[in-house]
Every structure is written in structure tokens, then in C-alpha cells.
Design a protein around this motif. Structure first.
Motif, PDB file in Angstrom:
ATOM      1  N   TRP A   1     -37.447 -20.598  -1.691  1.00 22.02           N
ATOM      2  CA  TRP A   1     -38.706 -20.138  -2.266  1.00 22.02           C
ATOM      3  C   TRP A   1     -38.768 -20.510  -3.749  1.00 22.02           C
ATOM      4  O   TRP A   1     -39.793 -20.983  -4.231  1.00 22.02           O
ATOM      5  CB  TRP A   1     -38.833 -18.622  -2.095  1.00 22.02           C
ATOM      6  CG  TRP A   1     -40.032 -18.074  -2.803  1.00 22.02           C
ATOM      7  CD1 TRP A   1     -41.312 -18.018  -2.345  1.00 22.02           C
ATOM      8  CD2 TRP A   1     -40.064 -17.544  -4.138  1.00 22.02           C
ATOM      9  NE1 TRP A   1     -42.138 -17.478  -3.302  1.00 22.02           N
ATOM     10  CE2 TRP A   1     -41.392 -17.171  -4.416  1.00 22.02           C
ATOM     11  CE3 TRP A   1     -39.103 -17.344  -5.114  1.00 22.02           C
ATOM     12  CZ2 TRP A   1     -41.775 -16.611  -5.621  1.00 22.02           C
ATOM     13  CZ3 TRP A   1     -39.484 -16.788  -6.325  1.00 22.02           C
ATOM     14  CH2 TRP A   1     -40.802 -16.423  -6.564  1.00 22.02           C
ATOM     15  N   ALA A   2     -37.676 -20.285  -4.477  1.00 19.79           N
ATOM     16  CA  ALA A   2     -37.659 -20.590  -5.910  1.00 19.79           C
ATOM     17  C   ALA A   2     -37.866 -22.084  -6.149  1.00 19.79           C
ATOM     18  O   ALA A   2     -38.630 -22.479  -7.051  1.00 19.79           O
ATOM     19  CB  ALA A   2     -36.343 -20.122  -6.535  1.00 19.79           C
ATOM     20  N   LEU A   3     -37.206 -22.934  -5.354  1.00 21.68           N
ATOM     21  CA  LEU A   3     -37.368 -24.378  -5.510  1.00 21.68           C
ATOM     22  C   LEU A   3     -38.795 -24.817  -5.203  1.00 21.68           C
ATOM     23  O   LEU A   3     -39.371 -25.636  -5.926  1.00 21.68           O
ATOM     24  CB  LEU A   3     -36.376 -25.125  -4.627  1.00 21.68           C
ATOM     25  CG  LEU A   3     -34.919 -25.048  -5.070  1.00 21.68           C
ATOM     26  CD1 LEU A   3     -34.012 -25.678  -4.027  1.00 21.68           C
ATOM     27  CD2 LEU A   3     -34.734 -25.716  -6.411  1.00 21.68           C
ATOM     28  N   CYS A   4     -39.367 -24.290  -4.117  1.00 21.68           N
ATOM     29  CA  CYS A   4     -40.744 -24.664  -3.755  1.00 21.68           C
ATOM     30  C   CYS A   4     -41.732 -24.187  -4.807  1.00 21.68           C
ATOM     31  O   CYS A   4     -42.684 -24.900  -5.146  1.00 21.68           O
ATOM     32  CB  CYS A   4     -41.104 -24.084  -2.390  1.00 21.68           C
ATOM     33  SG  CYS A   4     -40.297 -24.943  -1.037  1.00 21.68           S
ATOM     34  N   THR A   5     -41.528 -22.987  -5.332  1.00 23.81           N
ATOM     35  CA  THR A   5     -42.423 -22.471  -6.363  1.00 23.81           C
ATOM     36  C   THR A   5     -42.329 -23.326  -7.625  1.00 23.81           C
ATOM     37  O   THR A   5     -43.344 -23.663  -8.240  1.00 23.81           O
ATOM     38  CB  THR A   5     -42.080 -21.003  -6.678  1.00 23.81           C
ATOM     39  OG1 THR A   5     -42.185 -20.252  -5.468  1.00 23.81           O
ATOM     40  CG2 THR A   5     -43.011 -20.428  -7.716  1.00 23.81           C
ATOM     41  N   ALA A   6     -41.107 -23.663  -8.018  1.00 18.54           N
ATOM     42  CA  ALA A   6     -40.926 -24.493  -9.204  1.00 18.54           C
ATOM     43  C   ALA A   6     -41.551 -25.873  -8.996  1.00 18.54           C
ATOM     44  O   ALA A   6     -42.215 -26.404  -9.892  1.00 18.54           O
ATOM     45  CB  ALA A   6     -39.438 -24.616  -9.534  1.00 18.54           C
ATOM     46  N   TRP A   7     -41.338 -26.450  -7.822  1.00 15.34           N
ATOM     47  CA  TRP A   7     -41.910 -27.772  -7.531  1.00 15.34           C
ATOM     48  C   TRP A   7     -43.441 -27.706  -7.567  1.00 15.34           C
ATOM     49  O   TRP A   7     -44.087 -28.561  -8.158  1.00 15.34           O
ATOM     50  CB  TRP A   7     -41.422 -28.256  -6.171  1.00 15.34           C
ATOM     51  CG  TRP A   7     -41.970 -29.603  -5.806  1.00 15.34           C
ATOM     52  CD1 TRP A   7     -43.075 -29.869  -5.072  1.00 15.34           C
ATOM     53  CD2 TRP A   7     -41.431 -30.865  -6.206  1.00 15.34           C
ATOM     54  NE1 TRP A   7     -43.251 -31.219  -4.970  1.00 15.34           N
ATOM     55  CE2 TRP A   7     -42.260 -31.859  -5.654  1.00 15.34           C
ATOM     56  CE3 TRP A   7     -40.330 -31.252  -6.964  1.00 15.34           C
ATOM     57  CZ2 TRP A   7     -42.023 -33.203  -5.836  1.00 15.34           C
ATOM     58  CZ3 TRP A   7     -40.103 -32.609  -7.126  1.00 15.34           C
ATOM     59  CH2 TRP A   7     -40.932 -33.560  -6.578  1.00 15.34           C
TER      60      TRP A   7
ATOM     61  N   GLY B   1     -34.325 -17.311  -0.374  1.00 16.48           N
ATOM     62  CA  GLY B   1     -34.742 -17.049  -1.754  1.00 16.48           C
ATOM     63  C   GLY B   1     -34.636 -18.282  -2.621  1.00 16.48           C
ATOM     64  O   GLY B   1     -35.514 -18.567  -3.433  1.00 16.48           O
ATOM     65  N   LEU B   2     -33.564 -19.045  -2.436  1.00 21.31           N
ATOM     66  CA  LEU B   2     -33.391 -20.272  -3.196  1.00 21.31           C
ATOM     67  C   LEU B   2     -34.468 -21.287  -2.816  1.00 21.31           C
ATOM     68  O   LEU B   2     -35.037 -21.958  -3.673  1.00 21.31           O
ATOM     69  CB  LEU B   2     -31.994 -20.856  -2.955  1.00 21.31           C
ATOM     70  CG  LEU B   2     -31.670 -22.126  -3.715  1.00 21.31           C
ATOM     71  CD1 LEU B   2     -31.741 -21.896  -5.209  1.00 21.31           C
ATOM     72  CD2 LEU B   2     -30.305 -22.642  -3.323  1.00 21.31           C
TER      73      LEU B   2
END
Length: 136
Positions: free
Chosen positions: A67-73, A64-65
Motif C-alpha cells: 500500500w505504501a509503495l502504491c501510494t508513493a508511486w 502495508g508495504l
């Protein structure tokens, strides 16, 4: 052997008379119980149960973390609709910090953070959302 049965009978009668009086009253007894051993055992059991329940959560939280980092990037690197592409613009970067992670991040061995700015005020005025605060 001689026994004084009269005295014994009188003592027994007194005891028998006290029994109903004792049964009719409430008796409060102070009882002290040391439960520290039981409390520490329950605490230890609770910690062990929490650890066992958390084992499957590790990979889920990591995914989940990630995914969140990749989405934000991706959100930071993909142009929004209405964006202005300035291929010929001259720009500069004031580097605040540089990091060299152990493993490559998106193919890069070094990561920089800082302030991005255009070197020409004319480039800033071309942007559809230009304001006086952008010309610094």
C-alpha cells in the motif's frame, strides 16, 4: 556390653546446648546452581513463540508495504493542482540506472532512474514556479 552413659549424656547435653545457639544465628550458605540449561531452554522457547506470533504478521506487513509503495508511486505520477501540462515540450533523461525485474512492474519490463530535464530554457520559464536554479 558396657556403655559409658555419662560420656554419652555429656555429649548429648553439649549438642542440645548448641541447637538454640544455632537457631538464633543467621546462617549463610554458598550455593552454586548451574542454570545454563534452563536459560537456553527459555531462550529457545522465546524464539519459538516469537516465530509463531510473527507468522500472521507477514501478510499484514507485506500488504502495508505494498500500500505504501502504491501510494508513493501514485503521488509521484498524479499531477498536483496548479501543475503545468507541457505536451509539446522537448525533454531529456540522463539515465543513472536501469533494472530489469523478474516480473513486470505496472506493465513495464524495464525500469530507469535518472535526471529529467527540459531541453529548452524557454520551457522552464513558462512554469509558474520557475527559478534560476531550474535553468541548468
Amino acid at each position: 556390653m558396657r556403655a559409658d552413659t555419662a560420656t554419652a549424656r555429656a555429649a548429648l547435653a553439649e549438642i542440645r546446648a548448641e541447637i538454640p545457639a544455632t537457631d538464633a544465628t543467621e546462617v549463610d550458605l554458598d550455593v552454586d546452581i548451574d542454570t545454563t540449561g534452563a536459560q537456553s531452554a527459555l531462550m529457545s522457547l522465546g524464539i519459538q513463540m516469537a516465530i509463531l506470533m510473527a507468522i500472521p504478521l507477514g501478510p499484514v506487513l507485506a500488504a502495508g508495504l505494498g500500500w505504501a509503495l502504491c501510494t508513493a508511486w501514485s503521488a509521484r505520477t498524479v499531477a498536483k493542482p496548479g501543475s503545468l501540462d507541457l505536451y509539446e515540450a522537448k525533454w531529456g533523461l540522463e539515465i543513472e540506472a536501469t533494472a530489469s525485474p523478474k516480473d513486470a512492474i505496472y506493465g513495464h519490463r524495464q525500469v530507469h532512474t535518472g535526471r529529467f530535464r527540459f531541453l529548452s530554457d524557454e520551457t522552464v520559464t513558462e512554469a509558474p514556479c520557475a527559478s534560476s536554479t531550474m535553468k541548468t
